[in-house]
Design a protein around this motif. Structure first.
Motif, PDB file in Angstrom:
ATOM      1  N   SER A  39       0.820  -1.215   0.000  1.00 16.93           N
ATOM      2  CA  SER A  39       0.000   0.000   0.000  1.00 16.93           C
ATOM      3  C   SER A  39       0.854   1.264   0.000  1.00 16.93           C
ATOM      4  O   SER A  39       0.378   2.342  -0.364  1.00 16.93           O
ATOM      5  N   ALA A  40       2.120   1.151   0.353  1.00 16.63           N
ATOM      6  CA  ALA A  40       3.020   2.310   0.347  1.00 16.63           C
ATOM      7  C   ALA A  40       3.369   2.758  -1.070  1.00 16.63           C
ATOM      8  O   ALA A  40       3.949   3.829  -1.262  1.00 16.63           O
ATOM      9  N   VAL A  41       2.990   1.968  -2.068  1.00 12.48           N
ATOM     10  CA  VAL A  41       3.236   2.339  -3.466  1.00 12.48           C
ATOM     11  C   VAL A  41       2.574   3.682  -3.785  1.00 12.48           C
ATOM     12  O   VAL A  41       3.031   4.424  -4.654  1.00 12.48           O
ATOM     13  N   ARG A  45       3.011   8.679  -5.963  1.00 13.12           N
ATOM     14  CA  ARG A  45       2.186   9.788  -6.455  1.00 13.12           C
ATOM     15  C   ARG A  45       2.261  11.006  -5.550  1.00 13.12           C
ATOM     16  O   ARG A  45       1.636  12.020  -5.848  1.00 13.12           O
ATOM     17  N   GLY A  46       2.930  10.902  -4.419  1.00 10.57           N
ATOM     18  CA  GLY A  46       3.058  12.036  -3.511  1.00 10.57           C
ATOM     19  C   GLY A  46       2.682  11.665  -2.091  1.00 10.57           C
ATOM     20  O   GLY A  46       2.132  10.584  -1.833  1.00 10.57           O
ATOM     21  N   SER A  47       2.959  12.601  -1.172  1.00  7.48           N
ATOM     22  CA  SER A  47       2.732  12.345   0.254  1.00  7.48           C
ATOM     23  C   SER A  47       1.259  12.138   0.588  1.00  7.48           C
ATOM     24  O   SER A  47       0.910  11.252   1.372  1.00  7.48           O
ATOM     25  N   ARG A  48       0.394  12.947   0.022  1.00 10.26           N
ATOM     26  CA  ARG A  48      -1.036  12.817   0.333  1.00 10.26           C
ATOM     27  C   ARG A  48      -1.595  11.492  -0.195  1.00 10.26           C
ATOM     28  O   ARG A  48      -2.275  10.771   0.531  1.00 10.26           O
ATOM     29  N   SER A  53      -3.421   5.818   0.692  1.00 12.28           N
ATOM     30  CA  SER A  53      -3.351   4.388   0.360  1.00 12.28           C
ATOM     31  C   SER A  53      -2.789   3.572   1.528  1.00 12.28           C
ATOM     32  O   SER A  53      -3.282   2.483   1.839  1.00 12.28           O
ATOM     33  N   TYR A  54      -1.773   4.096   2.190  1.00  8.91           N
ATOM     34  CA  TYR A  54      -1.176   3.402   3.327  1.00  8.91           C
ATOM     35  C   TYR A  54      -2.196   3.265   4.461  1.00  8.91           C
ATOM     36  O   TYR A  54      -2.380   2.183   5.026  1.00  8.91           O
TER      37      TYR A  54
END
Length: 125
Positions: A39-41, A45-48, A53-54
């Protein structure tokens, strides 16, 4: 924060003991452990996006809903054990992460969590 870490360690141990007591493959908890970190993928796309996703995967809501689905199916006389195993592996992952201090991510970046900052502290010059 220490109380939350100890509490989550207890949850992880309880899940492990339940797997053993119910005759389920306890090693599955370890084999599936890193799958949830995919999920860290979202951080690509950016921090937000990464935090969203995480956090979607590193919350107890997912394992709770999966367990509820298993129980609903069980009441309807459908025994779908793999759903319960997925829920156990998922909750175990969340519990171990939280016990190690990895909390839900904030928009500021991966190292900023609801349990505090993780990783090495920036040096002050």
């Amino acid at each position: 924060m220490t109380v939350q870490r100890v509490e989550n360690a207890a949850v992880a141990v309880a899940i492990l003991l339940a797997m053993v007591a119910l005759g389920q493959p306890w090693w599955l908890l370890l084999a599936a452990f890193l799958l949830f970190d995919l999920s860290a993928v979202g951080y690509l796309r950016g921090s937000r996006a990464g935090a969203v996703s995480y956090n979607a995967v590193h919350s107890y809501a997912g394992p709770a809903m999966t367990s509820a689905l298993y129980l609903a199916l069980l009441v309807a006389d459908h025994r779908v054990v793999w759903l319960l195993l997925v829920a156990a592996c998922w909750a175990f992952h969340v519990a171990v992460d939280r016990a190690l201090g990895y909390g839900l991510k904030l928009d500021e970046g991966f190292t900023h969590t609801h349990l505090g900052r993780i990783g090495p502290r920036p040096r002050v010059r």
